[in-house]
Scaffold this motif. Structure first.
Motif, PDB file in Angstrom:
ATOM      1  N   LEU A  29      74.969 -58.475 141.590  1.00  0.00           N
ATOM      2  CA  LEU A  29      74.775 -57.496 142.656  1.00  0.00           C
ATOM      3  C   LEU A  29      73.420 -56.816 142.520  1.00  0.00           C
ATOM      4  N   ASN A  30      72.850 -56.460 143.667  1.00  0.00           N
ATOM      5  CA  ASN A  30      71.712 -55.536 143.709  1.00  0.00           C
ATOM      6  C   ASN A  30      72.285 -54.187 144.107  1.00  0.00           C
ATOM      7  N   ILE A  31      71.943 -53.142 143.389  1.00  0.00           N
ATOM      8  CA  ILE A  31      72.468 -51.819 143.730  1.00  0.00           C
ATOM      9  C   ILE A  31      71.293 -50.877 143.967  1.00  0.00           C
ATOM     10  N   SER A  32      71.254 -50.230 145.145  1.00  0.00           N
ATOM     11  CA  SER A  32      70.186 -49.236 145.357  1.00  0.00           C
ATOM     12  C   SER A  32      70.771 -47.841 145.420  1.00  0.00           C
ATOM     13  N   ILE A  33      70.085 -46.946 144.783  1.00  0.00           N
ATOM     14  CA  ILE A  33      70.495 -45.543 144.719  1.00  0.00           C
ATOM     15  C   ILE A  33      69.383 -44.720 145.372  1.00  0.00           C
ATOM     16  N   GLU A  34      69.729 -43.978 146.407  1.00  0.00           N
ATOM     17  CA  GLU A  34      68.738 -43.152 147.126  1.00  0.00           C
ATOM     18  C   GLU A  34      69.086 -41.689 146.946  1.00  0.00           C
ATOM     19  N   GLY A  35      68.146 -40.955 146.377  1.00  0.00           N
ATOM     20  CA  GLY A  35      68.342 -39.521 146.245  1.00  0.00           C
ATOM     21  C   GLY A  35      67.260 -38.827 147.042  1.00  0.00           C
ATOM     22  N   SER A  36      66.709 -37.747 146.468  1.00  0.00           N
ATOM     23  CA  SER A  36      65.525 -37.232 147.139  1.00  0.00           C
ATOM     24  C   SER A  36      64.497 -36.813 146.096  1.00  0.00           C
ATOM     25  N   GLY A  37      63.250 -37.103 146.428  1.00  0.00           N
ATOM     26  CA  GLY A  37      62.163 -36.900 145.477  1.00  0.00           C
ATOM     27  C   GLY A  37      61.638 -35.471 145.544  1.00  0.00           C
ATOM     28  N   GLY A  38      60.515 -35.255 144.911  1.00  0.00           N
ATOM     29  CA  GLY A  38      59.923 -33.928 144.964  1.00  0.00           C
ATOM     30  C   GLY A  38      59.109 -33.656 143.718  1.00  0.00           C
ATOM     31  N   HIS A  39      58.497 -32.489 143.697  1.00  0.00           N
ATOM     32  CA  HIS A  39      57.619 -32.125 142.584  1.00  0.00           C
ATOM     33  C   HIS A  39      58.450 -31.798 141.343  1.00  0.00           C
ATOM     34  N   ALA A  40      58.023 -32.354 140.210  1.00  0.00           N
ATOM     35  CA  ALA A  40      58.775 -32.183 138.970  1.00  0.00           C
ATOM     36  C   ALA A  40      58.802 -30.718 138.510  1.00  0.00           C
ATOM     37  N   GLY A  41      57.853 -29.946 139.011  1.00  0.00           N
ATOM     38  CA  GLY A  41      57.858 -28.525 138.663  1.00  0.00           C
ATOM     39  C   GLY A  41      58.520 -27.685 139.738  1.00  0.00           C
ATOM     40  N   GLY A  42      58.364 -28.094 140.981  1.00  0.00           N
ATOM     41  CA  GLY A  42      58.761 -27.255 142.106  1.00  0.00           C
ATOM     42  C   GLY A  42      60.248 -27.234 142.416  1.00  0.00           C
ATOM     43  N   VAL A  43      60.924 -28.367 142.210  1.00  0.00           N
ATOM     44  CA  VAL A  43      62.337 -28.427 142.618  1.00  0.00           C
ATOM     45  C   VAL A  43      63.218 -28.020 141.442  1.00  0.00           C
ATOM     46  N   LEU A  44      63.992 -26.948 141.625  1.00  0.00           N
ATOM     47  CA  LEU A  44      64.817 -26.456 140.516  1.00  0.00           C
ATOM     48  C   LEU A  44      66.041 -27.335 140.328  1.00  0.00           C
ATOM     49  N   MET A  45      66.587 -27.311 139.143  1.00  0.00           N
ATOM     50  CA  MET A  45      67.647 -28.253 138.775  1.00  0.00           C
ATOM     51  C   MET A  45      68.845 -28.222 139.734  1.00  0.00           C
ATOM     52  N   PRO A  46      69.326 -27.045 140.163  1.00  0.00           N
ATOM     53  CA  PRO A  46      70.514 -27.076 141.041  1.00  0.00           C
ATOM     54  C   PRO A  46      70.258 -27.780 142.375  1.00  0.00           C
ATOM     55  N   ASP A  47      68.974 -27.883 142.765  1.00  0.00           N
ATOM     56  CA  ASP A  47      68.664 -28.469 144.079  1.00  0.00           C
ATOM     57  C   ASP A  47      68.347 -29.961 144.011  1.00  0.00           C
ATOM     58  N   ARG A  48      68.437 -30.559 142.856  1.00  0.00           N
ATOM     59  CA  ARG A  48      67.953 -31.946 142.720  1.00  0.00           C
ATOM     60  C   ARG A  48      68.982 -32.992 143.127  1.00  0.00           C
ATOM     61  N   LYS A  49      68.447 -34.083 143.665  1.00  0.00           N
ATOM     62  CA  LYS A  49      69.258 -35.282 143.920  1.00  0.00           C
ATOM     63  C   LYS A  49      68.513 -36.450 143.277  1.00  0.00           C
TER      64      LYS A  49
END
Ligand SMILES: [Zn+2]
Length: 412
Positions: free
Chosen positions: A218-238
């Protein structure tokens, strides 16, 4: 009947075939329908003809060398393997089943044996997936496991289709005609190196295969959302890579808890996008290769993985999509073929192990249309698909002898 294998001649032929390669010795590289492969096929056809076999080739390039039996209308007994080789491979994978099979036939001829059923050497085309991304193309078509239309459209890395490539190689017949009729083979036996370390560890020279494991990929793709490693706080991450990591561990747990050592699952590829040090991974692609000897158990593990993926997707708010590339069913080897091999071993006082083939082979597909079995011999350290792959001349000759004896039993 006194059967004797000409070990010296067999060893010399293995060396000669190994020298037909796209790479410098001891490396063997023989990708299907390249000049080296075409030259190796011509060499094999000449060997078959020398020994009085009637040779034909089909539209995908499978080569058949037939020793006609007393009843030429009765189903044949087949043996054989492949001579194509992945880049940077060794001399023995596939080859010992082809040259060992030919020597087994010659030993029977020399002994004065006359088969009732014809004995046929089969050299499968394109066993390795190197060129067209799918293994065992020849045997899939012979068994009808893959349709001619689907096969014709497969493309190599240069965008050339199977149809274009085979026609350039001189194979212009219809792919539809490759499929063998039901009952074509009474039985089929493939001699092969183990490609694992178990025979060597057990100090046993012969292995009779009980079942052939088969993979689902199988090929499996996982899509979250990107962003700045400093700017996006942990509770908001995907974070897609964190989700993929959880999934990979869930895959390992699912395989480990199937209840059988024969279940194995591997994530061998993990592509991370955008793969930058200060950017949250927004997209990850992983591959899953899951194998088992039991189809129901493999399916159950796949369902466990699917449920885990749904949970991870909900919890982490990422999307997880799986694309099934192939899901071949495993096969049990036929009792009559296993019996003929075991009787032959006992007759000569050779100890043997009963074992599982964890790699898959053309025999997996031939088992869909004929009673099929496999005979393994050891290879040093279990190494295969590398230039230092090695099987001893004594083990190869012993394998060819047991094969010859089994072919005699099955074709009488
Ligand atoms: Zn092989």
């Amino acid at each position: 009947m006194k059967l004797e294998i000409d070990q010296q001649r067999l060893s010399a032929e293995i060396e000669k075939l190994a020298a037909i390669s796209e790479a410098q010795p001891p490396i063997v590289t023989r990708i299907v329908f390249t000049p080296a492969d075409l030259k190796a096929r011509a060499w094999m056809i000449a060997r078959c003809k020398e020994d009085g076999l009637a040779v034909r080739q089909d539209a995908i390039g499978n080569i058949f060398g037939r020793w006609n039996g007393a009843d030429s209308t009765a189903p044949a007994v087949g043996t054989g393997s492949h001579i194509d080789a992945i880049p940077n491979a060794g001399k023995y994978d596939g080859v010992i089943g082809v040259l060992g099979g030919l020597e087994a036939i010659r030993a029977l001829q020399r002994s004065g044996f006359r088969p009732k059923h014809s004995i046929e050497l089969l050299i499968f085309a394109t066993e390795e997936p190197t060129r067209f991304g799918i293994g065992c193309l020849g045997s899939r078509l012979l068994s009808g496991t893959l349709s001619a239309d689907a096969a014709a459209k497969l493309k190599d890395r240069d965008g050339e289709s199977v149809d274009e490539v085979r026609k350039k190689g001189g194979f212009s017949g219809k792919l539809q005609d490759v499929k063998l009729s039901t009952g074509y083979y009474k039985a089929f036996v493939e001699l092969h190196i183990e490609q694992g370390p178990l025979l060597e560890r057990a100090k046993t020279s012969l292995g009779i295969v009980k079942s052939i494991a088969a993979p689902a990929s199988l090929n499996i793709s996982i899509e979250g959302s990107g962003g700045h490693a400093g700017g996006v706080l942990m509770p908001d991450r995907k974070d897609a890579l964190c989700a993929a990591s959880e999934l990979i561990l869930a895959i390992e747990t699912a395989a480990r808890s199937s209840g059988a050592v024969d279940t194995v699952a591997t994530v061998g590829v993990c592509d991370v996008f955008p793969s930058a040090v200060n950017s949250i991974p927004s997209r990850v692609r992983i591959t899953l290769d899951i194998r088992d000897t039991d189809l129901a158990r493999r399916d159950a593990v796949m369902q466990t993985i699917e449920r885990a993926a749904q949970n991870i997707s909900a919890k982490r708010q990422v999307s997880i999509q799986a694309e099934l590339l192939n899901a071949d069913a495993p096969a049990d080897c036929a009792p009559e073929v296993r019996g003929a091999l075991a009787d032959s071993c006992r007759q000569h006082g050779f100890p043997f192990l009963e074992m599982v083939s964890r790699a898959y082979h053309d025999s997996l597909f031939i088992s869909r249309i004929a009673p099929t079995g496999m005979l393994f011999i050891p290879c040093r350290n279990g190494y295969s698909h590398r230039p230092d792959e090695y099987a001893s001349p004594e083990d190869i000759a012993r394998g060819a002898l047991v094969l010859a004896e089994a072919l005699a039993k099955l074709s009488s």
